[in-house]
Design a protein around this motif. Sequence first.
Motif, PDB file in Angstrom:
ATOM      1  N   VAL A 148       0.857  -1.178   0.000  1.00 43.16           N
ATOM      2  CA  VAL A 148       0.000   0.000   0.000  1.00 43.16           C
ATOM      3  C   VAL A 148       0.896   1.233   0.000  1.00 43.16           C
ATOM      4  N   LEU A 149       0.592   2.183  -0.866  1.00 44.81           N
ATOM      5  CA  LEU A 149       1.304   3.457  -0.902  1.00 44.81           C
ATOM      6  C   LEU A 149       0.433   4.492  -0.204  1.00 44.81           C
ATOM      7  N   ALA A 150       1.037   5.290   0.659  1.00 43.16           N
ATOM      8  CA  ALA A 150       0.258   6.242   1.455  1.00 43.16           C
ATOM      9  C   ALA A 150       0.965   7.573   1.550  1.00 43.16           C
ATOM     10  N   THR A 151       0.192   8.636   1.574  1.00 42.52           N
ATOM     11  CA  THR A 151       0.742   9.965   1.810  1.00 42.52           C
ATOM     12  C   THR A 151       0.583  10.300   3.287  1.00 42.52           C
ATOM     13  N   PRO A 152       1.327  11.269   3.792  1.00 45.88           N
ATOM     14  CA  PRO A 152       1.155  11.674   5.195  1.00 45.88           C
ATOM     15  C   PRO A 152      -0.252  12.177   5.482  1.00 45.88           C
ATOM     16  N   GLN A 153      -0.981  12.620   4.434  1.00 44.60           N
ATOM     17  CA  GLN A 153      -2.337  13.131   4.609  1.00 44.60           C
ATOM     18  C   GLN A 153      -3.378  12.011   4.662  1.00 44.60           C
ATOM     19  N   GLY A 154      -2.956  10.766   4.410  1.00 44.12           N
ATOM     20  CA  GLY A 154      -3.875   9.646   4.520  1.00 44.12           C
ATOM     21  C   GLY A 154      -4.416   9.102   3.220  1.00 44.12           C
ATOM     22  N   ASP A 155      -4.034   9.661   2.071  1.00 50.01           N
ATOM     23  CA  ASP A 155      -4.443   9.093   0.796  1.00 50.01           C
ATOM     24  C   ASP A 155      -3.684   7.796   0.557  1.00 50.01           C
ATOM     25  N   VAL A 167       2.597  -4.342   3.550  1.00 50.71           N
ATOM     26  CA  VAL A 167       3.655  -3.370   3.841  1.00 50.71           C
ATOM     27  C   VAL A 167       3.177  -2.022   3.326  1.00 50.71           C
ATOM     28  N   VAL A 168       3.265  -1.007   4.159  1.00 55.48           N
ATOM     29  CA  VAL A 168       2.815   0.337   3.793  1.00 55.48           C
ATOM     30  C   VAL A 168       4.030   1.223   3.581  1.00 55.48           C
ATOM     31  N   LEU A 169       4.106   1.806   2.401  1.00 56.57           N
ATOM     32  CA  LEU A 169       5.165   2.765   2.079  1.00 56.57           C
ATOM     33  C   LEU A 169       4.557   4.156   2.124  1.00 56.57           C
ATOM     34  N   THR A 170       5.134   5.010   2.963  1.00 58.86           N
ATOM     35  CA  THR A 170       4.565   6.342   3.167  1.00 58.86           C
ATOM     36  C   THR A 170       5.554   7.419   2.750  1.00 58.86           C
ATOM     37  N   GLY A 171       5.043   8.406   2.026  1.00 61.38           N
ATOM     38  CA  GLY A 171       5.875   9.522   1.607  1.00 61.38           C
ATOM     39  C   GLY A 171       5.049  10.470   0.764  1.00 61.38           C
ATOM     40  N   GLU A 175       8.044  11.371  -3.894  1.00 62.58           N
ATOM     41  CA  GLU A 175       8.976  10.356  -3.423  1.00 62.58           C
ATOM     42  C   GLU A 175       8.468   8.953  -3.728  1.00 62.58           C
ATOM     43  N   LEU A 176       7.183   8.731  -3.568  1.00 67.05           N
ATOM     44  CA  LEU A 176       6.612   7.415  -3.865  1.00 67.05           C
ATOM     45  C   LEU A 176       6.683   7.103  -5.353  1.00 67.05           C
TER      46      LEU A 176
END
Length: 207
Positions: A148-155, A167-171, A175-176
């Motif tokens: 799962v790709l995620a932004t700091p804002q929750g998208d 596994v969650v990749l956040t950025g 960057e993603l």
Amino acid sequence: MSLARRERHALVETMTEAGPGAPTLCGTWTVHDLAAHLVVRERRPDASLGIVVSPLAGYLEKAQAKIAQRPFTELLELVRTGPPWWSPLRPVDAVANLSEMFVHHEDVRRAEPGWEPRRLAQQDEDRLWRTLRTMARAAYRKAPLPVVLATPQGDTITAHRGDGAEVVLTGTPSELLLHAFGRDEVRITATGADADVRAVLATDRSV
């Protein structure tokens, strides 16, 4: 001016400052090699098929080597002006060339020690997020676990479905997007079991 066009101009400026012999994140390619690649992609459609069609890779390599013999300044001008009027890429430049110009701009920037991420306008990050949505599943198709790709804002974007713990990749979207295109010089955080995170980060993300 589209984000793709702005990134194109910024890429040329960064390449000029770096110089033709500077390294990039594209394997052994120098900045001069990268410029030749971009020219072939936009001006030699016969040879650029080798980017995605393996049997034509040798033909592409020969065409790129020949174009690389041109002066660096000439190559940069061809990159700056973009696809010629007859190119099928010209009408769709804002879409088809956005990730190409953004990623390769960072390939030059981040090959230098001490790089820092750029602070992009939110509307530009939003545009890159939309681009990421269209290609994330292809990029992570070989992942051994759900991603799962995620932004700091929750998208979020479900980049890969499968068995096991996700596994969650956040950025930030920028960057993603770079990570999805196989770059490891990025600022993201990965959440999950240590072994799962290592497995996902080691995934071949070639699109």
